[in-house]
Design a protein around this motif. Structure first.
Motif, PDB file in Angstrom:
ATOM      1  N   ASP A 111       0.706  -2.031  -4.797  1.00 54.91           N
ATOM      2  CA  ASP A 111      -0.487  -2.674  -5.346  1.00 54.91           C
ATOM      3  C   ASP A 111      -1.740  -1.825  -5.130  1.00 54.91           C
ATOM      4  N   ILE A 112      -1.768  -1.105  -4.008  1.00 59.97           N
ATOM      5  CA  ILE A 112      -2.943  -0.322  -3.617  1.00 59.97           C
ATOM      6  C   ILE A 112      -2.498   1.101  -3.313  1.00 59.97           C
ATOM      7  N   LEU A 146       0.836  -1.199   0.000  1.00 63.16           N
ATOM      8  CA  LEU A 146       0.000   0.000   0.000  1.00 63.16           C
ATOM      9  C   LEU A 146       0.864   1.240   0.000  1.00 63.16           C
ATOM     10  N   ALA A 147       0.490   2.222  -0.806  1.00 59.93           N
ATOM     11  CA  ALA A 147       1.137   3.533  -0.827  1.00 59.93           C
ATOM     12  C   ALA A 147       0.097   4.584  -0.471  1.00 59.93           C
ATOM     13  N   TYR A 148       0.505   5.564   0.327  1.00 63.48           N
ATOM     14  CA  TYR A 148      -0.431   6.563   0.847  1.00 63.48           C
ATOM     15  C   TYR A 148       0.079   7.961   0.516  1.00 63.48           C
ATOM     16  N   CYS A 149      -0.796   8.788   0.014  1.00 65.97           N
ATOM     17  CA  CYS A 149      -0.492  10.196  -0.251  1.00 65.97           C
ATOM     18  C   CYS A 149      -1.444  11.034   0.599  1.00 65.97           C
ATOM     19  N   SER A 150      -0.903  11.742   1.571  1.00 63.61           N
ATOM     20  CA  SER A 150      -1.730  12.473   2.522  1.00 63.61           C
ATOM     21  C   SER A 150      -2.198  13.801   1.945  1.00 63.61           C
ATOM     22  N   THR A 205      -5.198  -0.629  -7.797  1.00 58.20           N
ATOM     23  CA  THR A 205      -6.372  -0.419  -6.953  1.00 58.20           C
ATOM     24  C   THR A 205      -6.200   0.914  -6.232  1.00 58.20           C
ATOM     25  N   ARG A 206      -7.171   1.808  -6.411  1.00 56.06           N
ATOM     26  CA  ARG A 206      -7.059   3.154  -5.862  1.00 56.06           C
ATOM     27  C   ARG A 206      -8.280   3.504  -5.018  1.00 56.06           C
ATOM     28  N   VAL A 207      -8.005   4.117  -3.874  1.00 54.61           N
ATOM     29  CA  VAL A 207      -9.046   4.735  -3.050  1.00 54.61           C
ATOM     30  C   VAL A 207      -8.759   6.227  -3.093  1.00 54.61           C
ATOM     31  N   PHE A 208      -9.632   6.964  -3.780  1.00 52.47           N
ATOM     32  CA  PHE A 208      -9.366   8.346  -4.152  1.00 52.47           C
ATOM     33  C   PHE A 208     -10.357   9.261  -3.449  1.00 52.47           C
TER      34      PHE A 208
END
Length: 547
Positions: free
Chosen positions: A410-411, A331-335, A442-445
Motif C-alpha cells: 500500500d505504501i 509497506l515496501a522499502y527500497c534502500s 502512496t509513495r515517499v520518494f
C-alpha cells in the motif's frame, strides 16, 4: 540437541530484532560465536546435570558405609578430601578466567576473519593479505595461549582428582594399622577397596562435569547478556488505508480530517558509541502535511538527513519526542544501497511471493530489466553471486526496486532509487515505475534528482536534520527560500517542465507499454481507493545524533 537448537533459534530471532544501538555493541563475529560455540557448550552440558547430584549422593553413601565398616579410620580419608577442596577451588577459578579469555579471543578472531571474508576483493586488490594474516595470527596466538593455560590447569585438576582416591586409601589403611593397631584381613581389605573403588568413579567424573559446567556457565551469561539487548521499537501498523481513503471524500464534505497513510511527528536521534559524546545541534522543526498526496518527495542538500528521515519512518531511530509513528497499510522499502540475495534474479524479485507471469512481466518492463535479462546467460534464472557480484550497481538497484514493486504494498518508501542509474534509465524508472506502475500508491520518494521534483504532489525540504518546509512545488517556489535556492543551485528550476513532458516524448509503443505495465499491476477499485490515501510526513520531525 534440543537445547542447542532452541538457543540458536532464539539468538537468530533476537538478531533480527536488535535496535540500532544494540547492533553497534555486538559485531557479526560475536553473534556467530554465540551461535556456533556458546550454544553448543550449553547443549553439551545437559547430559551431565544429573551427574552432579547423583555423584554427591554416591560419595555420601560410600563414605557412610566406610565409616560403618572400618570405623574412625574412614574419617582420615574424608579429612584428606576436605583438604583438597581449596586447591580444587583455586584451580577451577583459574579455569573460569581462562575460559573467559578464550571466548574473548575467539570472538576477536572470528570478527577479523568475517571482515576479511566480506571485504576479500578489497583485500586482494590492495595486497593487504599479510597485514590481515598477521592480525588473524595474533588473535589466534592469544587464543592458543589461553587454551594452553586452560589445558595445563585441567590436567592438574584431573591428576588431583584421579590420585585422591588412591591417597585416601593409603592414608586410611595406614591409620587403621599403625594408629588403631588393628589387623588387616582379606575381608576388610577387599570390602574397603570395593568401597574406595565406588568412590573413585564419581571423583573421576567430576573434573569433566566441572569443566563443562564452567564453560556452560560462561556461555549462558554471554547468551543472557545478548538476549537482554534492546529490541527495535515496532512502528504502529494499522489496517490498510484503502477503506479509509475510499471514504475520505465523505470525511472532507463532513468537515472531518481524512486519515493519512503515514503519520510521523517528533524528534529522533541516532545512538552511536561511546554514549558520552557531544550531541549535534538541532533546530525547531516546522509543521506541515499534504492532505491527499500520493507522492511525497523528500529533498535537501547532501547530509541534510533525508536517509535519516527514512530510517525514522521505518523505526530504526530512537524517538525522543512526539506521538508514535502510524503507518496504515502494508509497506515496501527500497534502500539506497541495493540488497541482493545469493539466488536467481527471479527469486530476488519474487522474494517468497507466488509467481504471476503477467505481474512479473509488467514489473520487469517498469524497472527496465528486460534488456538486462536478455544479456544474462539464463535470463531471470541466472544465479546472482554473493551480494550481486555479477551485476552492475544499476542492475542491482533495479532488481531491488522490482522486488518492492512486485510486493504490491500500500505504501512505498524509496530512498534515492535513481542514484545508481544513468539519466536515461532514471527517467524511465521515474515515469514508468514510480509515477507509472505505482501511480496510485502512496509513495515517499527521497531523491537528489531534482528534475523530477515538480511532478510530486507534496515536497518535504530537509536541512541540517530538520524539516524546514513542506508544500507543493508551486507553493514552495513562491516562498523563495530554501527550496527555490536548492532548485536554482542545481539548475532544475530551468527544466522543471522537461520531466512533465517526458512521457509525451516517448514513442507511441513506449507509452502503450507504460500503460499496459501499469494496468497489470493495479486493480482499478483498489488503486482508486489508494489514491485517496494521504501521506502526512515531516510534521514536527527532527533528528539529533550522539557520536
Amino acid at each position: 540437541m534440543q537445547v542447542k537448537v532452541s538457543l540458536i533459534n532464539s539468538l537468530y530471532q533476537k538478531t533480527l530484532g536488535l535496535s540500532t544501538a544494540a547492533r553497534q555493541k555486538k559485531s557479526v563475529g560475536e553473534t556467530v560465536t554465540l551461535m556456533q560455540v556458546d550454544a553448543v557448550k550449553v547443549g553439551d552440558v545437559m547430559p551431565f546435570l544429573h551427574g552432579v547430584w547423583s555423584g554427591l549422593l554416591q560419595v555420601g553413601l560410600t563414605v557412610g558405609l566406610l565409616v560403618n565398616f572400618i570405623g574412625s579410620s574412614a574419617l582420615v580419608g574424608i579429612t584428606l578430601i576436605l583438604f583438597t577442596f581449596p586447591l580444587q577451588t583455586a584451580i577451577v577459578n583459574r579455569m573460569i578466567a581462562c575460559q573467559k579469555d578464550i571466548m574473548t579471543h575467539t570472538s576477536e578472531r572470528v570478527k577479523v576473519l568475517n571482515e576479511v571474508i566480506q571485504g576479500i576483493r578489497v583485500v586482494k586488490s590492495s595486497a593487504w593479505e599479510r597485514p590481515f594474516k598477521a592480525s588473524v595470527e595474533e588473535s589466534r596466538a592469544k587464543e592458543l595461549k589461553a587454551i594452553l593455560k586452560r589445558v595445563v590447569l585441567r590436567a592438574t585438576h584431573v591428576t588431583l582428582m584421579l590420585s585422591t582416591p588412591l591417597l585416601i586409601m593409603v592414608a586410611t589403611f595406614a591409620f587403621y594399622t599403625k594408629v588403631q593397631r588393628r589387623q588387616l584381613i582379606p575381608s576388610t581389605i577387599f570390602t574397603a577397596v570395593s568401597l574406595f573403588t565406588a568412590l573413585r568413579n564419581p571423583l573421576m567424573m567430576y573434573p569433566m562435569v566441572v569443566n563443562n559446567l564452567i564453560s556452560a556457565h560462561i556461555s549462558v551469561k554471554r547468551i543472557d547478556a545478548f538476549l537482554k539487548l534492546d529490541d527495535v521499537k515496532l512502528v504502529n501498523r494499522q489496517a490498510s488505508h484503502t477503506s479509509d481513503a475510499a471514504s475520505s471524500d465523505n470525511d472532507e464534505s463532513d468537515g472531518k480530517k481524512p486519515l493519512c497513510a503515514i503519520e510521523i511527528e517528533g524528534d529522533f536521534q541516532w545512538i552511536t558509541l561511546p554514549p558520552d559524546s557531544k550531541k549535534s545541534k538541532s533546530s525547531k522543526a516546522g509543521k506541515g502535511s499534504s492532505a491527499k498526496s500520493s507522492d511525497s518527495a523528500v529533498v535537501g542538500p547532501v547530509g541534510s538527513g533525508k536517509s535519516s528521515f527514512v530510517s525514522a519512518l521505518l523505526g530504526d531511530m530512537e524517538q525522543k519526542k512526539g506521538p508514535p509513528i502510524v503507518i496504515r497499510g502494508s509497506l515496501a522499502y527500497c534502500s539506497q544501497q541495493a540488497w541482493i540475495m545469493n539466488a536467481t534474479v527471479r527469486d530476488n524479485i519474487l522474494f517468497g511471493k507466488e509467481f504471476d507471469e503477467i505481474t512479473y512481466d509488467a514489473v520487469l518492463s517498469a524497472c527496465a530489466l528486460e534488456q538486462d535479462l536478455e544479456a544474462l546467460p539464463n535470463g531471470d534464472l541466472t544465479e546472482i553471486g554473493e551480494r550481486g557480484i555479477n551485476l552492475s550497481g544499476g542492475q542491482k538497484q533495479r532488481v531491488s526496486l522490482a522486488r518492492a514493486v512486485y510486493a504490491d504494498a500500500d505504501i512505498y518508501v524509496l530512498d534515492d532509487p535513481l542514484s545508481a542509474v544513468d539519466a536515461h534509465v532514471g527517467a524511465h524508472l521515474f515515469h514508468h515505475c514510480i509515477n507509472g506502475s505505482l501511480a496510485n500508491k502512496t509513495r515517499v520518494f527521497v531523491t537528489n534528482q531534482l528534475q523530477f521534483v515538480p511532478e510530486a504532489d507534496s515536497i518535504l525540504i530537509m536541512k541540517e536534520g530538520r524539516t524546514v518546509q513542506q508544500g507543493t512545488y508551486k507553493e514552495l517556489m513562491k516562498l523563495g527560500t530554501d527550496f527555490s535556492q536548492l532548485m536554482k543551485g542545481s539548475g532544475a528550476d530551468k527544466a522543471d517542465n522537461t520531466s512533465e513532458d517526458a512521457p509525451e516524448s516517448d514513442s507511441k509503443g513506449g507509452a502503450l507499454k507504460k500503460k499496459e505495465s501499469s494496468d497489470k499491476l493495479k486493480g482499478s477499485a483498489k488503486q482508486q481507493a489508494n489514491k485517496k490515501g494521504a501521506a502526512k510526513v515531516g510534521s514536527n520531525t527532527g533528528y539529533t545524533q550522539e557520536h
